[in-house]
Motif scaffolding. Structure first.
Motif, PDB file in Angstrom:
ATOM      1  N   SER A 201       9.592  61.290 -28.590  1.00 25.11           N
ATOM      2  CA  SER A 201      10.403  60.590 -29.586  1.00 25.11           C
ATOM      3  C   SER A 201       9.540  60.261 -30.798  1.00 25.11           C
ATOM      4  O   SER A 201       8.333  60.030 -30.684  1.00 25.11           O
ATOM      5  N   VAL A 202      10.161  60.247 -31.957  1.00 31.75           N
ATOM      6  CA  VAL A 202       9.413  59.990 -33.184  1.00 31.75           C
ATOM      7  C   VAL A 202       8.858  58.563 -33.195  1.00 31.75           C
ATOM      8  O   VAL A 202       7.784  58.300 -33.762  1.00 31.75           O
ATOM      9  N   GLN A 203       9.556  57.641 -32.549  1.00 35.99           N
ATOM     10  CA  GLN A 203       9.075  56.252 -32.486  1.00 35.99           C
ATOM     11  C   GLN A 203       7.792  56.157 -31.646  1.00 35.99           C
ATOM     12  O   GLN A 203       6.816  55.507 -32.069  1.00 35.99           O
ATOM     13  N   LYS A 204       7.792  56.797 -30.483  1.00 38.70           N
ATOM     14  CA  LYS A 204       6.612  56.765 -29.616  1.00 38.70           C
ATOM     15  C   LYS A 204       5.439  57.471 -30.278  1.00 38.70           C
ATOM     16  O   LYS A 204       4.304  56.985 -30.246  1.00 38.70           O
ATOM     17  N   ALA A 205       5.710  58.627 -30.888  1.00 43.12           N
ATOM     18  CA  ALA A 205       4.646  59.388 -31.550  1.00 43.12           C
ATOM     19  C   ALA A 205       4.047  58.598 -32.705  1.00 43.12           C
ATOM     20  O   ALA A 205       2.825  58.558 -32.886  1.00 43.12           O
ATOM     21  N   SER A 206       4.905  57.966 -33.485  1.00 42.20           N
ATOM     22  CA  SER A 206       4.436  57.200 -34.644  1.00 42.20           C
ATOM     23  C   SER A 206       3.608  55.996 -34.220  1.00 42.20           C
ATOM     24  O   SER A 206       2.643  55.623 -34.901  1.00 42.20           O
ATOM     25  N   GLU A 207       3.966  55.385 -33.102  1.00 46.99           N
ATOM     26  CA  GLU A 207       3.189  54.260 -32.589  1.00 46.99           C
ATOM     27  C   GLU A 207       1.793  54.727 -32.184  1.00 46.99           C
ATOM     28  O   GLU A 207       0.794  54.031 -32.437  1.00 46.99           O
ATOM     29  N   LYS A 208       1.702  55.896 -31.577  1.00 46.16           N
ATOM     30  CA  LYS A 208       0.402  56.459 -31.211  1.00 46.16           C
ATOM     31  C   LYS A 208      -0.434  56.749 -32.458  1.00 46.16           C
ATOM     32  O   LYS A 208      -1.644  56.470 -32.501  1.00 46.16           O
ATOM     33  N   ILE A 209       0.213  57.327 -33.468  1.00 45.16           N
ATOM     34  CA  ILE A 209      -0.489  57.636 -34.722  1.00 45.16           C
ATOM     35  C   ILE A 209      -0.952  56.345 -35.390  1.00 45.16           C
ATOM     36  O   ILE A 209      -2.085  56.259 -35.881  1.00 45.16           O
ATOM     37  N   TYR A 210      -0.084  55.352 -35.416  1.00 46.17           N
ATOM     38  CA  TYR A 210      -0.412  54.059 -36.024  1.00 46.17           C
ATOM     39  C   TYR A 210      -1.651  53.449 -35.360  1.00 46.17           C
ATOM     40  O   TYR A 210      -2.573  52.979 -36.043  1.00 46.17           O
ATOM     41  N   LYS A 211      -1.696  53.476 -34.039  1.00 48.73           N
ATOM     42  CA  LYS A 211      -2.832  52.905 -33.319  1.00 48.73           C
ATOM     43  C   LYS A 211      -4.112  53.681 -33.611  1.00 48.73           C
ATOM     44  O   LYS A 211      -5.195  53.091 -33.747  1.00 48.73           O
ATOM     45  N   ALA A 212      -3.994  55.012 -33.727  1.00 50.09           N
ATOM     46  CA  ALA A 212      -5.169  55.839 -34.045  1.00 50.09           C
ATOM     47  C   ALA A 212      -5.690  55.516 -35.442  1.00 50.09           C
ATOM     48  O   ALA A 212      -6.906  55.475 -35.675  1.00 50.09           O
ATOM     49  N   ILE A 213      -4.768  55.277 -36.372  1.00 47.25           N
ATOM     50  CA  ILE A 213      -5.160  54.920 -37.741  1.00 47.25           C
ATOM     51  C   ILE A 213      -5.844  53.558 -37.754  1.00 47.25           C
ATOM     52  O   ILE A 213      -6.886  53.376 -38.393  1.00 47.25           O
ATOM     53  N   LYS A 214      -5.277  52.598 -37.049  1.00 45.50           N
ATOM     54  CA  LYS A 214      -5.846  51.258 -37.016  1.00 45.50           C
ATOM     55  C   LYS A 214      -7.242  51.256 -36.383  1.00 45.50           C
ATOM     56  O   LYS A 214      -8.108  50.466 -36.769  1.00 45.50           O
ATOM     57  N   LYS A 215      -7.456  52.153 -35.422  1.00 49.85           N
ATOM     58  CA  LYS A 215      -8.772  52.268 -34.785  1.00 49.85           C
ATOM     59  C   LYS A 215      -9.724  53.103 -35.630  1.00 49.85           C
ATOM     60  O   LYS A 215     -10.894  53.261 -35.261  1.00 49.85           O
ATOM     61  N   GLN A 216      -9.212  53.661 -36.734  1.00 46.54           N
ATOM     62  CA  GLN A 216      -9.987  54.492 -37.656  1.00 46.54           C
ATOM     63  C   GLN A 216     -10.625  55.689 -36.946  1.00 46.54           C
ATOM     64  O   GLN A 216     -11.774  56.061 -37.197  1.00 46.54           O
ATOM     65  N   LYS A 217      -9.851  56.296 -36.048  1.00 46.49           N
ATOM     66  CA  LYS A 217     -10.344  57.494 -35.364  1.00 46.49           C
ATOM     67  C   LYS A 217     -10.521  58.623 -36.373  1.00 46.49           C
ATOM     68  O   LYS A 217      -9.749  58.756 -37.313  1.00 46.49           O
ATOM     69  N   ARG A 218     -11.523  59.444 -36.142  1.00 45.30           N
ATOM     70  CA  ARG A 218     -11.748  60.577 -37.039  1.00 45.30           C
ATOM     71  C   ARG A 218     -10.815  61.733 -36.696  1.00 45.30           C
ATOM     72  O   ARG A 218     -10.414  62.501 -37.576  1.00 45.30           O
ATOM     73  N   PHE A 219     -10.468  61.876 -35.405  1.00 42.92           N
ATOM     74  CA  PHE A 219      -9.580  62.954 -34.970  1.00 42.92           C
ATOM     75  C   PHE A 219      -8.765  62.490 -33.777  1.00 42.92           C
ATOM     76  O   PHE A 219      -9.289  61.844 -32.866  1.00 42.92           O
ATOM     77  N   TYR A 220      -7.473  62.824 -33.806  1.00 43.83           N
ATOM     78  CA  TYR A 220      -6.614  62.455 -32.679  1.00 43.83           C
ATOM     79  C   TYR A 220      -5.521  63.503 -32.524  1.00 43.83           C
ATOM     80  O   TYR A 220      -4.721  63.731 -33.430  1.00 43.83           O
ATOM     81  N   ALA A 221      -5.510  64.180 -31.370  1.00 41.24           N
ATOM     82  CA  ALA A 221      -4.482  65.173 -31.043  1.00 41.24           C
ATOM     83  C   ALA A 221      -3.750  64.712 -29.792  1.00 41.24           C
ATOM     84  O   ALA A 221      -4.373  64.241 -28.836  1.00 41.24           O
ATOM     85  N   PHE A 222      -2.441  64.841 -29.777  1.00 42.75           N
ATOM     86  CA  PHE A 222      -1.646  64.400 -28.632  1.00 42.75           C
ATOM     87  C   PHE A 222      -0.353  65.212 -28.560  1.00 42.75           C
ATOM     88  O   PHE A 222       0.061  65.802 -29.560  1.00 42.75           O
ATOM     89  N   PRO A 223       0.282  65.257 -27.389  1.00 35.61           N
ATOM     90  CA  PRO A 223      -0.172  64.734 -26.098  1.00 35.61           C
ATOM     91  C   PRO A 223      -1.405  65.493 -25.605  1.00 35.61           C
ATOM     92  O   PRO A 223      -1.603  66.657 -25.970  1.00 35.61           O
ATOM     93  N   TRP A 224      -2.190  64.851 -24.782  1.00 38.35           N
ATOM     94  CA  TRP A 224      -3.495  65.415 -24.406  1.00 38.35           C
ATOM     95  C   TRP A 224      -3.363  66.763 -23.727  1.00 38.35           C
ATOM     96  O   TRP A 224      -4.174  67.665 -23.937  1.00 38.35           O
ATOM     97  N   TRP A 225      -2.311  66.925 -22.891  1.00 38.95           N
ATOM     98  CA  TRP A 225      -2.179  68.174 -22.144  1.00 38.95           C
ATOM     99  C   TRP A 225      -1.853  69.358 -23.057  1.00 38.95           C
ATOM    100  O   TRP A 225      -2.288  70.486 -22.804  1.00 38.95           O
TER     101      TRP A 225
END
Length: 254
Positions: A201-225
């Motif tokens: 869902s776009v809501q779940k995906a956006s929440e994951k992206i938001y958390k990655a941005i807040k953590k200032q990750k350099r790279f984040y790909a999901f779902p992991w599998w």
């Protein structure tokens, strides 16, 4: 109250809209951009419903227009900008033709390039806050991790975004660079895909992206599998890739 300013392209729907809502409560100023001014107004109303005190500014333009991108960057950097999310992009969908492929390459690659380099020029003029002059976020795709046979222009354009972001991540010392590679997300871009394809869902995906941005990750790909599968696909010999193409083709066009 400390100010916190965010700007998002492609905020009229999908991930861009949901990210604007994720940032709504903590922001004092949000700039949202897209090509559909009516949907941008709807996004603005949704933001204000969450936080009536945030200032929301709309700019309707095409990121593939260099001069309009320059004007957008001039507008969002009038005051200190904390986060810029380059999310705008297009895909083939069911209407595949040569004109659409050209549009994808121009919008997803050059549209990102225009806004990237105009923004970096402005970021460098800002004062540091907590050790950084700003945070630039690129929304790429799992398609950047492999060359999807049913989405040549889309895969190529997203690989451009990923490579550009990773290069800048090493090059830029005062601006944090984050690269996001989402998998299949339920948005208007993917509504035509085969229903057998698992989509988040776009809501779940956006929440994951938001958390990655807040953590200032350099790279984040999901779902992991899916990210792991994409990397595995890349090391396969061409003969095995040809076999998998027959399976991948059931997905539909990106």
């Amino acid at each position: 109250m400390d100010t916190f300013c965010v700007a998002i392209t492609g905020a009229s729907s999908g991930i861009g809209r949901e990210l604007a809502l994720c940032f709504a409560r903590e922001s004092t100023h949000i700039y949202i951009a897209g090509r559909n001014v009516i949907r941008l107004e709807e996004t603005k109303e949704a933001i204000l419903a969450l936080n009536p005190n945030v200032k929301v500014e709309i700019h309707s333009f095409d990121v593939a227009d260099r001069l309009e991108s320059k004007r957008w960057c001039e507008m969002i950097f009038v005051h200190h900008l904390d986060v810029l999310i380059l999310n705008a992009g297009v895909a083939v969908g069911e209407d595949e033709n040569i004109k659409k492929h050209f549009e994808i390459c121009h919008t997803n690659a050059m549209g990102v390039a225009y806004n990237t380099f105009y923004a970096l020029e402005s970021f460098q003029k800002q004062e540091k806050v907590l050790g950084l002059k700003g945070h630039l976020v690129f929304i790429s795709s799992i398609a950047a991790l492999l060359a999807l046979p049913n989405a040549p222009s889309y895969s190529a354009s997203k690989q451009f975004v990923k490579s550009l972001a990773e290069s800048l991540s090493i090059n830029q010392k005062d601006v944090r660079i984050t690269t996001i590679c989402p998998g299949f997300i339920k948005t208007p871009l993917t509504q035509h895909l085969n229903q057998l394809i698992p989509q988040m869902s776009v809501q779940k995906a956006s929440e994951k992206i938001y958390k990655a941005i807040k953590k200032q990750k350099r790279f984040y790909a999901f779902p992991w599998w899916l990210a792991l599968g994409a990397r595995f696909y890349n090391i396969l010999p061409l003969v095995l890739k040809d076999v998998l193409v027959k399976v991948i083709n059931i997905m539909g066009k990106l």
